[in-house]
Scaffold this active site. Structure first.
Site, PDB file in Angstrom:
ATOM      1  N   GLY A   9       0.809  -1.221   0.000  1.00 48.76           N
ATOM      2  CA  GLY A   9       0.000   0.000   0.000  1.00 48.76           C
ATOM      3  C   GLY A   9       0.839   1.266   0.000  1.00 48.76           C
ATOM      4  CB  VAL A  10       0.164   4.610   1.419  1.00 51.23           C
ATOM      5  CG1 VAL A  10       0.055   4.442   2.899  1.00 51.23           C
ATOM      6  CG2 VAL A  10       0.626   6.002   1.063  1.00 51.23           C
ATOM      7  CG  ASP A  11       4.758   1.005   5.054  1.00 53.57           C
ATOM      8  OD1 ASP A  11       5.702   1.812   5.023  1.00 53.57           O
ATOM      9  OD2 ASP A  11       4.682   0.074   5.887  1.00 53.57           O
ATOM     10  N   GLY A  38      -7.116   0.719   3.976  1.00 53.16           N
ATOM     11  CA  GLY A  38      -6.733  -0.207   2.914  1.00 53.16           C
ATOM     12  C   GLY A  38      -6.643  -1.618   3.478  1.00 53.16           C
TER      13      GLY A  38
HETATM   14  N1  AR6 Z   1      -1.026   7.936  -2.018  1.00 60.04           N
HETATM   15  C1  AR6 Z   1      -2.158   8.146  -1.310  1.00 60.04           C
HETATM   16  N2  AR6 Z   1      -2.933   7.162  -0.822  1.00 60.04           N
HETATM   17  C2  AR6 Z   1      -2.557   5.884  -1.090  1.00 60.04           C
HETATM   18  C3  AR6 Z   1      -1.390   5.566  -1.826  1.00 60.04           C
HETATM   19  C4  AR6 Z   1      -0.618   6.661  -2.301  1.00 60.04           C
HETATM   20  N3  AR6 Z   1       0.515   6.476  -2.997  1.00 60.04           N
HETATM   21  N4  AR6 Z   1      -1.290   4.209  -1.902  1.00 60.04           N
HETATM   22  C5  AR6 Z   1      -2.372   3.705  -1.253  1.00 60.04           C
HETATM   23  N5  AR6 Z   1      -3.135   4.705  -0.776  1.00 60.04           N
HETATM   24  P1  AR6 Z   1      -2.945   1.005   3.122  1.00 60.04           P
HETATM   25  P2  AR6 Z   1      -3.554   0.582   5.986  1.00 60.04           P
HETATM   26  C6  AR6 Z   1      -4.372   4.638   0.030  1.00 60.04           C
HETATM   27  O1  AR6 Z   1      -3.344  -0.376   2.799  1.00 60.04           O
HETATM   28  O2  AR6 Z   1      -4.946   0.201   5.680  1.00 60.04           O
HETATM   29  C7  AR6 Z   1       0.849  -1.795   4.606  1.00 60.04           C
HETATM   30  O3  AR6 Z   1       1.288  -3.030   4.122  1.00 60.04           O
HETATM   31  C8  AR6 Z   1      -5.217   3.380  -0.046  1.00 60.04           C
HETATM   32  O4  AR6 Z   1      -6.108   3.465  -1.151  1.00 60.04           O
HETATM   33  O5  AR6 Z   1      -1.713   1.568   2.501  1.00 60.04           O
HETATM   34  O6  AR6 Z   1      -3.315   1.558   7.125  1.00 60.04           O
HETATM   35  C9  AR6 Z   1       1.515  -1.423   5.907  1.00 60.04           C
HETATM   36  O7  AR6 Z   1       2.844  -1.889   5.997  1.00 60.04           O
HETATM   37  C10 AR6 Z   1      -5.965   3.405   1.278  1.00 60.04           C
HETATM   38  O8  AR6 Z   1      -7.140   4.198   1.203  1.00 60.04           O
HETATM   39  O9  AR6 Z   1      -2.749   1.217   4.729  1.00 60.04           O
HETATM   40  C11 AR6 Z   1       0.626  -2.070   6.927  1.00 60.04           C
HETATM   41  O10 AR6 Z   1       0.954  -3.437   7.114  1.00 60.04           O
HETATM   42  C12 AR6 Z   1      -5.012   4.133   2.235  1.00 60.04           C
HETATM   43  O11 AR6 Z   1      -3.968   4.674   1.383  1.00 60.04           O
HETATM   44  C13 AR6 Z   1      -0.736  -1.970   6.326  1.00 60.04           C
HETATM   45  O12 AR6 Z   1      -0.528  -1.881   4.914  1.00 60.04           O
HETATM   46  C14 AR6 Z   1      -4.373   3.243   3.269  1.00 60.04           C
HETATM   47  O13 AR6 Z   1      -4.172   1.942   2.748  1.00 60.04           O
HETATM   48  C15 AR6 Z   1      -1.471  -0.729   6.766  1.00 60.04           C
HETATM   49  O14 AR6 Z   1      -2.771  -0.756   6.267  1.00 60.04           O
END
Ligand code: AR6
Length: 176
Positions: free
Chosen positions: A36-38, A123
């Site tokens: 994801g964003v990470d 996410g």
């Molecule tokens: N820019 C903005 N928003 C984004 C981007 C981006 N580049 N990429 C994704 N999103 P998530 P969580 C949105 O899954 O639910 C990771 O593996 C996405 O659409 O990134 O807090 C970590 O290491 C969603 O709405 O984070 C953790 O293990 C939002 O960002 C776990 O995921 C968050 O989605 C954290 O899960």
């Protein structure tokens, strides 16, 4: 769209590209990267980010830690650990609010006047979009109203549907 005299903006986009003092990462407790964003933030910042997060000893759910931004335009990354959503009865709302609040406090303490948030926990962690948005905006508005040093918070959504849903929630929260 902007609110609170332009101090809160919501927008669609890729948070890794924003030129703000700090971007917030939706991390996990290890702070060692993920999907994801990470994953996108670690990729854009380069390997030195992981070198620094390895020294931090992780973080608890509802907390956050700050690092440099390395190859990002942003000077800092604030790594927040949102809750994994079960049923909303396992402290998820307080943990999510705590994650946002800690990020805002770290921004104040580190002279970050402009920052950008993704929708933490919505996410992989499965937090339903609307309740998560309500908690995010209530927490951000309450903090920004009390802290003039925070000049701009950008809330960054991935996709038009997410943006529209968040806009609706923000309009409701402003009327409360
Ligand atoms: N820019 C903005 N928003 C984004 C981007 C981006 N580049 N990429 C994704 N999103 P998530 P969580 C949105 O899954 O639910 C990771 O593996 C996405 O659409 O990134 O807090 C970590 O290491 C969603 O709405 O984070 C953790 O293990 C939002 O960002 C776990 O995921 C968050 O989605 C954290 O899960």
């Amino acid at each position: 769209m902007d609110y609170l005299d332009g101090r809160i903006e919501i927008m669609e986009g890729d948070i890794t590209r924003l030129d703000v003092d700090a971007i917030v990462n939706a991390a996990n407790k290890t702070l060692l990267g993920g999907g994801g964003v990470d994953g996108a933030i670690h990729k854009a910042a380069g390997p030195k980010l992981l070198e620094e997060t390895r020294t931090l000893g992780g973080a608890r759910t509802g907390e956050a830690k700050i690092t440099a931004g390395y190859k990002l335009s942003a000077r800092h990354v604030i790594h927040a650990v949102g809750p994994v959503y079960h049923d909303g009865k396992h402290g998820e709302p307080d943990l999510l609010a705590g994650a946002y609040r800690t990020c805002l406090e770290l921004a104040s303490q580190n002279a970050c006047a402009t920052l950008a948030f993704p929708a933490i926990s919505t996410g992989v962690y499965g937090y339903p979009r609307e309740p998560a948005a309500r908690i995010a905006f209530r927490t951000i508005i309450a903090y920004v109203e009390q802290h003039p040093e925070i000049k701009l918070v950008r809330y960054v959504l991935y996709g038009a549907a997410a943006l529209a849903a968040h806009q609706r929630v923000l309009d409701q929260v402003r009327m409360e």
